[in-house]
Design an enzyme around this catalytic site. Structure first.
Site, PDB file in Angstrom:
ATOM      1  N   GLY A  68       0.678  -1.123  -0.100  1.00 50.46           N
ATOM      2  CA  GLY A  68       0.067  -0.034  -0.137  1.00 50.46           C
ATOM      3  C   GLY A  68       0.754   1.279  -0.030  1.00 50.46           C
ATOM      4  O   GLY A  68       2.186   1.170   0.365  1.00 50.46           O
ATOM      5  N   VAL A 106       3.619   1.257   2.634  1.00 52.78           N
ATOM      6  CA  VAL A 106       3.414  -0.047   3.549  1.00 52.78           C
ATOM      7  C   VAL A 106       3.968  -1.218   2.686  1.00 52.78           C
ATOM      8  O   VAL A 106       3.763  -1.526   1.818  1.00 52.78           O
ATOM      9  CB  VAL A 106       2.085  -0.129   3.953  1.00 52.78           C
ATOM     10  CG1 VAL A 106       2.018  -1.371   4.874  1.00 52.78           C
ATOM     11  CG2 VAL A 106       1.621   1.104   4.468  1.00 52.78           C
ATOM     12  N   GLY A 147       0.502   5.848   0.320  1.00 57.02           N
ATOM     13  CA  GLY A 147      -0.075   7.038   0.433  1.00 57.02           C
ATOM     14  C   GLY A 147       0.922   8.204   0.554  1.00 57.02           C
ATOM     15  O   GLY A 147       1.830   8.029   0.345  1.00 57.02           O
ATOM     16  N   GLY A 148       0.214   9.251   1.071  1.00 59.01           N
ATOM     17  CA  GLY A 148       1.217  10.435   0.920  1.00 59.01           C
ATOM     18  C   GLY A 148       2.135  10.347   2.141  1.00 59.01           C
ATOM     19  O   GLY A 148       3.316  10.979   1.992  1.00 59.01           O
ATOM     20  N   TYR A 149       2.085   9.536   3.063  1.00 53.24           N
ATOM     21  CA  TYR A 149       3.042   9.390   4.049  1.00 53.24           C
ATOM     22  C   TYR A 149       4.240   8.687   3.575  1.00 53.24           C
ATOM     23  O   TYR A 149       5.683   8.409   4.155  1.00 53.24           O
ATOM     24  CB  TYR A 149       2.465   8.797   5.236  1.00 53.24           C
ATOM     25  CG  TYR A 149       1.936   7.296   5.037  1.00 53.24           C
ATOM     26  CD1 TYR A 149       0.612   7.406   4.620  1.00 53.24           C
ATOM     27  CD2 TYR A 149       2.592   6.247   4.825  1.00 53.24           C
ATOM     28  CE1 TYR A 149      -0.200   6.234   4.217  1.00 53.24           C
ATOM     29  CE2 TYR A 149       1.889   5.158   4.705  1.00 53.24           C
ATOM     30  CZ  TYR A 149       0.588   5.111   4.271  1.00 53.24           C
ATOM     31  OH  TYR A 149      -0.040   3.953   3.710  1.00 53.24           O
ATOM     32  N   GLY A 150       3.961   7.626   2.584  1.00 57.34           N
ATOM     33  CA  GLY A 150       5.031   6.661   2.161  1.00 57.34           C
ATOM     34  C   GLY A 150       4.591   5.588   1.860  1.00 57.34           C
ATOM     35  O   GLY A 150       3.344   5.274   1.264  1.00 57.34           O
ATOM     36  N   LYS A 195       5.184   0.330   7.806  1.00 57.01           N
ATOM     37  CA  LYS A 195       4.863   1.768   7.513  1.00 57.01           C
ATOM     38  C   LYS A 195       6.009   2.569   7.350  1.00 57.01           C
ATOM     39  O   LYS A 195       6.605   2.993   8.350  1.00 57.01           O
ATOM     40  CB  LYS A 195       3.665   2.378   8.283  1.00 57.01           C
ATOM     41  CG  LYS A 195       2.901   3.502   7.678  1.00 57.01           C
ATOM     42  CD  LYS A 195       1.790   3.947   8.571  1.00 57.01           C
ATOM     43  CE  LYS A 195       1.754   5.301   8.876  1.00 57.01           C
ATOM     44  NZ  LYS A 195       0.705   5.949   9.468  1.00 57.01           N
ATOM     45  N   ASP A 225      -9.280   9.402  10.114  1.00 52.79           N
ATOM     46  CA  ASP A 225      -9.248   8.813   8.668  1.00 52.79           C
ATOM     47  C   ASP A 225     -10.021   7.305   8.524  1.00 52.79           C
ATOM     48  O   ASP A 225      -9.610   6.264   8.014  1.00 52.79           O
ATOM     49  CB  ASP A 225      -7.975   9.014   7.996  1.00 52.79           C
ATOM     50  CG  ASP A 225      -8.025   8.576   6.508  1.00 52.79           C
ATOM     51  OD1 ASP A 225      -9.055   8.899   5.805  1.00 52.79           O
ATOM     52  OD2 ASP A 225      -7.001   8.483   6.059  1.00 52.79           O
TER      53      ASP A 225
END
Ligand SMILES: *[C@@H]1O[C@H](CO)[C@@H](O)[C@H](O)[C@H]1NC(C)=O
Ligand SMILES: *[C@@H]1O[C@H](CO)[C@@H](O)[C@H](O)[C@H]1NC(C)=O
Ligand SMILES: *[C@@H]1O[C@H](CO)[C@@H](O)[C@H](O)[C@H]1NC(C)=O
Ligand SMILES: *[C@@H]1O[C@H](CO)[C@@H](O)[C@H](O)[C@H]1NC(C)=O
Ligand SMILES: *[C@@H]1O[C@H](CO)[C@@H](O)[C@H](O)[C@H]1NC(C)=O
Length: 950
Positions: free
Chosen positions: A616, A623, A618-621, A637, A733
């Site tokens: 996966g 997974v 997302g904006g954070y990085g 993560k 979220d």
């Protein structure tokens, strides 16, 4: 005198005994050799008993003798033997078959004495731990046809003398640590170019290097498979490969080949062509003439940027097309997607642009189209393609558009596991074996497993009665592996001869179905004896030895304990290096149960953060999925390098997370803060996200009871965050991709990582840094800028509606909340409209106990203003009551009920229950029994099964 006579008599007796031994039984030279080998090997079959000195006469397992009492075959495949291969083996000069494969602990050098076995036809030592050089004496084995030393630890270069093995058909030296160049007759006097009868050159996964000269290959050769992948070969690819008319598989990937790919128009039988991860230049290869190609991978080369190659639509047999990052641009032709056998198309990281229009004649087998990170601006998909098979993340059409939360833009398709899954053991004493397929043509093995199963089942069944369990596929990111499990039938366990003669697929006499390509096998140690009784036996025999060993061990243990104690100190103080960055990040975090991981350990667990382990992003990085040394699966993560979050926030986050423990929250296992990396390590949840299951990606159909249970579980997790965590936590979220399902379909809420602490004093704390996802966001937030626990409730309400509709919150430019409300507002029969938006799977499976109450609750959660919404605690209680009132006990479901009933079940689908709905004033007051019984199905499971049995 008398003394003399006695002596003479004794001598006669001895001679007599000796001669009888020699005449009727094993040749003494062979017997001596085997007896000596027996001493050096542990775990030999029990028939190799110390009492017996006659391998042929006493029928030692794995030994076959000829009429002259000479040993002709020695086969000890998969015995889990330990020891080394000593020179004694060289005495068995009549041997034609030597197979000691799959004895992982059989090590030491490969003795040159094997060169004396000049009758050998099969030399098979796959998957042992042999080390050292390949002795040049093996070149003397003039009769050798089958020569496999793959998956050992052999070093040094390939001896030129192997070029003298003129009868060799199968040459497999793969997966060793061989170095140097390929020997050839011009430079080395002898070499592999002389093996004119060879059909298989399997030299992959070594450290071979240098250029491959043109004269390595010519048209007199019979090669079918050339596997040179994963070496360090350089220079250009020899054009002479193109004149071998028999060639079927050519793998040159993961080398340092440069230059242009030569024309190879004559390879009309080539099925598999893999050139990926080299440094090829020049124009994109033109593959039009290679009409038999099924699997093509040209990824990661430096070809001249070009438009979409014309051959994309020429290769009528194509199944798998992989061209990542090869510089192609333009629009993909519709005809590509209509190729009749097409399954996987992976064209990520290119410059493809415009509208992706796959036409309305899409191949029925197509189940992966990965066009991530291109320039696609819009997409036209016809109903013949399952949306779930499309990956479009990183294209302009996924950025800032309504599509951004839909499946194609968020898709993390589940690929094969990358480690051996724990097999679901179906019997006592199964025989387990892994088949490694080195170049299958297809993209999706699952379609072919049934055929492989029946094929294997009949082959193995012809040899010994067994029940073949489910085949379990996985991949090591390099090759396809399939785990097989054979259960004994009418016996407690297999005996030695069954294992040796039936499960040794080493000699390639077993032919898997077409498309699977070349293979080899590894067996797992088989429990030939009851562990207990064996242990007792050993205990009695070696009791006194153990005493001595035990005393020694106690000494060793004491020393190790001391070392460990020292190590533990460093472990419990994971932040010894916490302050070593330049940032001011205060004191080290105070942790309850999370562990500090070394970067190295996490690297190892994810294969160096290989992309295939990414589950996966997302904006954070990103997974990643990983596996720790102890076998525990984890999800890591990993924040983007240089992401916004500072060390202080990271610390706060892990402190917070390590305090939160609930069975419906994904647990934090640990973290890593090293070399600028910030990683959180969570438990791995095996069944993916709720959205995957809902949208049918997993091939799972969730029945109503399961959905209720999922709602209850996730509500429980959120209620805990709101009311029991100290300090309370707002998730911020909540969405169906943040609800994960474990093996028992228990739901766990994930990603409350960036959650906001609710300040003790004020409930409705202002939050400036909104994280939520479009489609789930509390509308009140837009007006008040206040994010509260009730904002989570709103988002959760959207998830509850998704459980009914099984679609993303925004789909086809529609908003799920509005769609459901509109459907219910329809004037006449209220539920009639709802039918159109409801998940057809629910309608098909029926048994919607408590549905009206559930719907009412979901709609309350998405009320416009916070105070009108229930609290998470209220929601938990309401779902519990719904379940109890309908005779369900939360937590008592059989997982088998979760999977879809087959298509024949369609004919039992309930008459649509809502059309005759009562006309009472609100839909929710309607007699709920109408939902359950009007179709004649008191409960989905019971009724469907009953019906199927009739
Ligand atoms: C192919 O090469 C082998 C060995 O290098 C040689 O013996 C043979 O004659 C060659 N065949 C052709 C057609 O060149
Ligand atoms: C392969 O070649 C690369 C680049 O020349 C080199 O860095 C690497 O060490 C080589 N690997 C082996 C195992 O020889
Ligand atoms: C390809 O095959 C044809 C016919 O079999 C032969 O005439 C031609 O020389 C071959 N081309 C190459 C490059 O070997
Ligand atoms: C590729 O080869 C085919 C047949 O040899 C030819 O018709 C076609 O024009 C070639 N394509 C390109 C782009 O050169
Ligand atoms: C297993 O080994 C025996 C003895 O070497 C051999 O006859 C048999 O063909 C082998 N079976 C397979 C499937 O390779």
């Amino acid at each position: 005198m008398a003394k003399g006579r006695h002596f003479f008599l004794l001598l006669v007796l001895c001679l007599f005994a000796e001669s009888r031994f020699a005449a009727a039984t094993t040749n003494p030279q062979d017997a001596a050799a085997l007896i000596s080998l027996r001493k050096k090997w542990s775990n030999v079959p029990s028939s190799w008993s110390k009492k017996s000195n006659d391998p042929c006469g006493d029928k030692w397992d794995g030994v076959i003798c000829n009429g002259n009492s000479r040993v002709t075959s020695l086969n000890l495949f998969g015995m889990d033997m330990r020891g080394t291969l000593s020179d004694d083996i060289g005495s068995l000069t009549e041997l034609t078959v030597l197979d000691l494969s799959s004895n992982k602990n059989l090590g030491g050098p490969l003795t040159p004495a094997i060169g004396k076995l000049i009758q050998l036809i099969h030399l098979v030592l796959i998957g042992c731990s042999l080390s050292g050089n390949i002795p040049s004496e093996l070149g003397n084995l003039a009769q050798l046809e089958f020569f496999a030393l793959n998956s050992n630890k052999l070093t040094g270069s390939i001896p030129p003398s192997l070029g003298k093995l003129s009868k060799v058909k199968w040459l497999d030296l793969a997966d060793n640590q061989l170095t140097g160049r390929l020997p050839n007759s011009r430079e080395n006097g002898a070499g592999l170019d002389q093996l004119l009868n060879a059909e298989h050159f399997h030299l992959n996964q070594n450290f071979l290097e240098g250029s491959v000269p043109e004269y390595m290959f010519n048209s007199s050769m019979q090669l079918k498979h050339i596997l040179l992948d994963r070496n360090n070969f350089s220079g250009s690819i020899p054009a002479s490969i193109g004149v071998i008319p028999t060639l079927e598989v050519l793998r040159l990937n993961n080398n340092l080949f440069t230059g242009q790919f030569p024309a190879m128009k004559n390879l009309t039988k080539l099925h598999v062509l893999m050139l990926s991860n080299n440094q090829l230049r020049g124009p994109m290869p033109n593959l039009t003439e290679l009409g038999s190609l099924e699997n093509v991978d040209l990824s990661n080369n430096s070809f001249t940027p070009s438009g979409v190659p014309s051959w994309f639509t020429d290769l009528q047999k194509l199944m798998t097309l992989t061209m990542q990052s090869v510089g192609i641009s333009g629009k993909l032709p519709q005809e590509l997607f209509s190729l009749p056998s097409l399954q996987h198309v992976v064209l990520s990281d290119n410059q493809l642009d415009g509208t992706l229009d796959m036409g309305n004649n899409i191949s029925k087998d197509l189940d992966l189209v990965d066009i991530r990170n291109n320039k696609i601006t819009s997409v036209t998909v016809y109903s013949t393609l399952n949306y779930a098979n499309l990956k479009l993340e990183g294209n302009p059409l996924c950025i800032d558009s309504l599509l951004s939360d839909t499946t194609p833009c968020t898709n993390t398709l589940t690929e094969l596991p990358t480690t051996r899954p724990s097999t679901n053991i179906q019997c006592a004493n199964p025989f387990l074996e892994t088949i490694v397929f080195r170049s299958p043509s297809f993209g999706d093995v699952k379609k072919y497993l049934p055929e492989l199963h029946s094929n294997l089942s009949s082959t193995l069944g012809n040899c010994t009665p067994n029940h073949l369990g489910d085949l379990v596929p996985y991949t090591d990111d390099v090759y396809l592996k399939v785990e097989i499990m054979a259960c004994p039938v009418n016996q407690k366990r297999f005996n030695y001869s069954q294992v040796l003669n039936c499960f040794n697929l080493t000699l390639q006499t077993y032919k898997p179905p077409e498309n699977f390509g070349p293979y080899f096998v590894h067996s797992h140690p088989y429990p030939f004896h009851d562990k207990v009784s064996r242990a007792v036996l050993i205990g009695v025999v070696t009791g006194s030895v153990l005493l001595v060993v035990g005393l020694t061990l106690i000494g060793v243990y004491a020393v190790r304990q001391r070392k460990r104690a020292r190590k533990l100190v460093t472990l419990t103080d994971p932040f010894a290096s916490w302050g070593s960055t330049t940032e001011d990040i205060g004191e080290a975090p105070k942790l309850k149960s999370a562990r500090c991981f070394a970067l190295e350990e996490l690297k190892m667990s994810t294969n160096d953060f290989r992309e295939i382990n990414a589950i996966g992003a997302g904006g954070y990085g990103t997974v990643y999925r990983g596996k720790l040394m102890d076998g525990q699966l984890i999800a890591i993560k990993r924040s983007k390098q240089g992401s916004m979050q500072g060390g202080l926030e990271f610390k706060t986050e892990i402190e917070l997370l390590s305090r939160v423990h609930h069975k419906n929250l994904v647990g934090l296992v640990g973290f890593c803060f090293e070399k600028g990396e910030r990683m959180l390590v969570y438990e791995f949840i095996s069944n993916g996200t709720l959205s995957e299951s809902l949208y049918g990606i997993k091939g799972v159909q969730l029945d109503w009871i399961t959905r209720l249970k999922i709602a209850l579980d996730s509500a429980g997790g959120l209620a805990y965050l709101h009311d029991h965590a100290n300090p309370p936590i707002i998730h911020r979220d909540v969405k169906s991709t943040n609800i994960l399902l474990d093996a028992k379909m228990t739901a766990k809420v994930a990603d409350f990582g960036l959650s906001l602490l609710v300040s003790d004093s004020e409930e409705g704390e202002l939050c400036t840094n909104v994280k939520g996802t479009l489609g789930y966001l509390d509308p009140e937030y837009y007006m008040t800028q206040q994010l509260t626990a009730k904002s989570d409730v709103y988002s959760f309400g959207v998830v509850l509606l998704q459980l009914v509709v099984a679609k993303p919150p925004i789909y086809e430019k529609k908003y799920i909340v509005r769609e459901v409300k509109t459907a219910l507002d329809m004037e006449d029969s209220m539920y009639c409209g709802l039918k159109d938006v409801m998940d057809p799977v629910l309608l098909k499976l029926g048994g919607l106990q408590g549905f009206p109450r559930f719907l009412q609750m979901a709609l309350q959660c998405v009320e416009e203003v916070g105070p009108d919404r229930p609290s998470m605690n209220n929601i938990v209680r309401e779902i519990e009551m719904i379940m109890q009132d309908h005779g369900m006990t939360p937590g008592s479901m059989s997982p088998s009920s979760l999977f879809s009933v087959d298509s024949t079940a369609k004919k039992f689908a309930p008459r649509y229950p809502y059309t005759n709905a009562s006309t009472s004033s609100t839909a929710f007051e309607m007699d709920s029994r109408a939902f359950e019984y009007s179709g004649g199905f008191p409960s989905s499971r019971g009724s469907l099964q009953n019906n199927r049995n009739t």
